[in-house]
Design a protein around this motif. Structure first.
Motif, short mmCIF file in Angstrom:
data_model
loop_
_atom_site.label_atom_id
_atom_site.label_comp_id
_atom_site.label_asym_id
_atom_site.label_seq_id
_atom_site.Cartn_x
_atom_site.Cartn_y
_atom_site.Cartn_z
N MET A 9 15.38 7.92 11.20
CA MET A 9 14.29 7.17 11.80
C MET A 9 14.16 5.77 11.25
O MET A 9 13.23 5.06 11.60
CB MET A 9 13.00 7.95 11.64
N LEU A 10 15.06 5.37 10.37
CA LEU A 10 15.08 3.99 9.90
C LEU A 10 13.75 3.53 9.34
O LEU A 10 13.25 2.47 9.65
CB LEU A 10 15.50 3.05 11.05
N LEU A 11 13.15 4.37 8.50
CA LEU A 11 11.85 4.03 7.95
C LEU A 11 11.99 2.99 6.84
O LEU A 11 11.18 2.09 6.72
CB LEU A 11 11.16 5.28 7.39
N SER A 249 13.59 7.43 17.29
CA SER A 249 13.00 6.36 16.49
C SER A 249 11.48 6.41 16.50
O SER A 249 10.85 6.35 17.57
CB SER A 249 13.48 5.01 17.03
N VAL A 250 10.87 6.47 15.32
CA VAL A 250 9.41 6.42 15.23
C VAL A 250 8.90 5.05 15.65
O VAL A 250 7.81 4.92 16.19
CB VAL A 250 8.94 6.76 13.81
N ALA A 251 9.72 4.02 15.43
CA ALA A 251 9.33 2.66 15.85
C ALA A 251 9.13 2.60 17.36
O ALA A 251 8.17 2.00 17.86
CB ALA A 251 10.38 1.65 15.40
N GLN A 291 8.01 -2.79 13.81
CA GLN A 291 8.96 -3.75 13.24
C GLN A 291 10.17 -3.09 12.60
O GLN A 291 11.16 -3.78 12.31
CB GLN A 291 8.25 -4.63 12.20
N TYR A 292 10.14 -1.77 12.38
CA TYR A 292 11.30 -1.11 11.81
C TYR A 292 12.45 -1.00 12.81
O TYR A 292 13.56 -0.64 12.44
CB TYR A 292 10.92 0.26 11.24
N ASP A 293 12.19 -1.33 14.06
CA ASP A 293 13.26 -1.56 15.03
C ASP A 293 13.48 -3.06 15.08
O ASP A 293 12.65 -3.80 15.60
CB ASP A 293 12.84 -1.02 16.41
N PRO A 294 14.60 -3.55 14.55
CA PRO A 294 14.81 -5.00 14.48
C PRO A 294 14.93 -5.67 15.85
O PRO A 294 14.79 -6.88 15.95
CB PRO A 294 16.13 -5.12 13.70
N PHE A 299 4.10 -6.31 18.31
CA PHE A 299 2.90 -5.60 18.75
C PHE A 299 2.09 -6.42 19.75
O PHE A 299 1.66 -5.90 20.78
CB PHE A 299 2.05 -5.24 17.53
N ASN A 300 1.85 -7.70 19.46
CA ASN A 300 1.00 -8.52 20.33
C ASN A 300 1.62 -8.73 21.71
O ASN A 300 0.91 -8.75 22.72
CB ASN A 300 0.72 -9.86 19.66
#
Length: 448
Positions: A9-11, A249-251, A291-294, A299-300
């Motif tokens: 999950m690339l945490l 992915s949790v992101a 943001q953990y997905d580059p 978010f905005n």
């Protein structure tokens, strides 16, 4: 080939890069470089650092075991998910009907006692799709053998070791199988699955529908486009279909969650990770997790197309797992979540891939251990037995299975009836139809 039940999950990307030992010389057992024992020592050191149940690992494991067996000897009896693969050995990777051929099926017993096998999922542009297989078809034979409740599991296991399978399939009409024919399905690659959306309207009230097969990194642009269309159409209700979604992915799950409720900001807490004594407790906001997905939109940017609802309908099954369950649980502090279908799989844990990053690489093994238990902003989690639905419905209550996105499909129509007719949810699944076996049990897909 893509792995559909993704535990990485690339945490914390930094954790992936460094896996060195920190023992005193007098504590280290010395083994020749490249030996089986030295590989197992690396596995043990890595697991001591990251594994959620590190304190339960055996003090004196047998370093002479094959690496995969050694890894399994370290696992807690509570662990259903951790696995290891050798990147130089394709046979060590998890295999399933879905990730080899691109489809899944269920063996069910009907109210009259007869047993049938129905195709439940066919992935777009998969080998099964290209062979002509369709959701709702009935399978009567696999490689010439009639499917029964007794042999279904063995047949499923056997086709994982093959590269081509023969299926006898037919249509379900008037409680009988008609137009039987043979089709051949070859082992092959399935392309990334598209998001599928619809807008249903009745009496001027619009409900958006979104089917999501999995949560890969890199999907925020597609999610943003779908929600821009929902917002432009003025939907008042939303149905998210993740009945076959193993996670990922949790992101990406956090990005989807950010597009649904009203009243959240970039600082709103999204998830809490609780690890061993080394990992501790880690909290992430919506913005931080995305943001953990580059490659993700921020978010905005996503919030500009948020539909701002106070209620969402989520379609689930026993194959809804991992990041999909995080999505369900972690929306609950911010809105009403009405779950329709069956209880989820029950993976309230997360992890990331552990591998040797030295150059040149000395170790070809990759570890995928459970590293964290996961909780929502209110500290709620512990759903290892699955998240139960508020509206319990079996998608097999009516055959043949209709296409996903069809307003008359069982789970979708149940949600639409709740939206438009304000019907009360069922108290229990339809007991007249009994599920005997399903080919897409997530634990089987990760090699356990």
């Amino acid at each position: 080939m893509k792995k559909y039940f993704n535990l990485s999950m690339l945490l914390f990307t930094a954790f992936i890069f460094v896996l060195s030992c920190n023992r005193n010389d007098d504590e280290v057992q010395r083994f020749p470089d490249g030996s089986r024992e030295s590989l197992n020592l690396w596995v043990q050191d890595s697991m001591k650092r990251y594994y959620y149940w590190a304190d339960q690992m055996p003090a004196k494991p047998d370093y002479r075991l094959p690496v995969k067996d050694f890894f399994k000897s370290l696992l807690s009896s509570q662990d259903r998910f951790s696995f290891a693969v050798d990147t130089q050995d394709p046979t060590s990777y998890p295999r399933s009907v879905r990730n080899m051929y691109g489809f899944d099926y269920a063996v069910i017993q009907l109210p009259n006692g007869s047993v049938v096998t129905t195709v439940k999922l066919v992935m777009k542009n998969s080998p099964a799709f290209n062979s002509g297989l369709e959701r709702g078809m009935m399978i009567t034979k696999i490689n010439g053998k009639v499917i029964t409740a007794a042999n279904a599991e063995a047949l499923t296991s056997s086709i994982k070791d093959q590269t081509v399978i023969e299926l006898t399939v037919g249509k379900w009409e008037n409680d009988h199988i008609t137009e039987e024919k043979n089709i051949t399905v070859y082992y092959g690659y399935s392309f990334e699955q598209p998001l599928e959306s619809k807008i249903f309207e009745k009496n001027g009230k619009k409900a958006g529908y979104l089917y999501i097969y999995d949560f890969p990194d890199g999907m925020t642009q597609a999610l943003n486009q779908k929600f821009a269309a929902f917002k432009a159409a003025g939907i008042q209700d939303l149905i998210i279909d993740i009945r076959y979604n193993y996670g990922g992915s949790v992101a990406s799950a956090a990005a989807l969650c950010s597009l649904i409720p009203s009243g959240i900001s970039s600082a709103s807490p999204f998830i809490i990770y609780k690890g061993n004594k080394n990992g501790g407790e880690v909290k992430r906001t919506f913005a931080e997790q995305i943001q953990y997905d580059p490659t993700a939109l921020d978010f905005n940017t996503l919030r500009a197309n948020a539909v701002g609802l106070n209620k969402v309908y989520i379609l689930t099954s026993n194959s809804t797992a991992s990041a999909s369950e995080i999505m369900i649980n972690n929306l609950k502090p911010y809105m009403q979540v009405l779950q329709v279908g069956d209880a989820t799989f029950g993976k309230d844990m997360a992890g990331f891939m552990v591998e040797d990053k030295t150059k040149p690489k000395k170790i070809s093994w990759q570890l995928h251990p459970v590293i964290y238990k996961v909780f929502n902003a209110n500290g709620e989690g512990a759903y290892s037995t699955g998240i139960p639905p508020q509206i319990a419905v079996s998608e097999y209550a009516s055959l043949p299975l209709l296409p996903l996105g069809d307003s008359e499909e069982t789970l979708i129509s149940s949600a639409l009836n709740k939206i438009y007719l304000k019907l009360k949810g069922e108290n229990a699944l339809d007991k007249k139809v009994k599920i005997l076996f399903q080919s897409d049990t997530p634990s089987a897909a990760i090699g356990k």
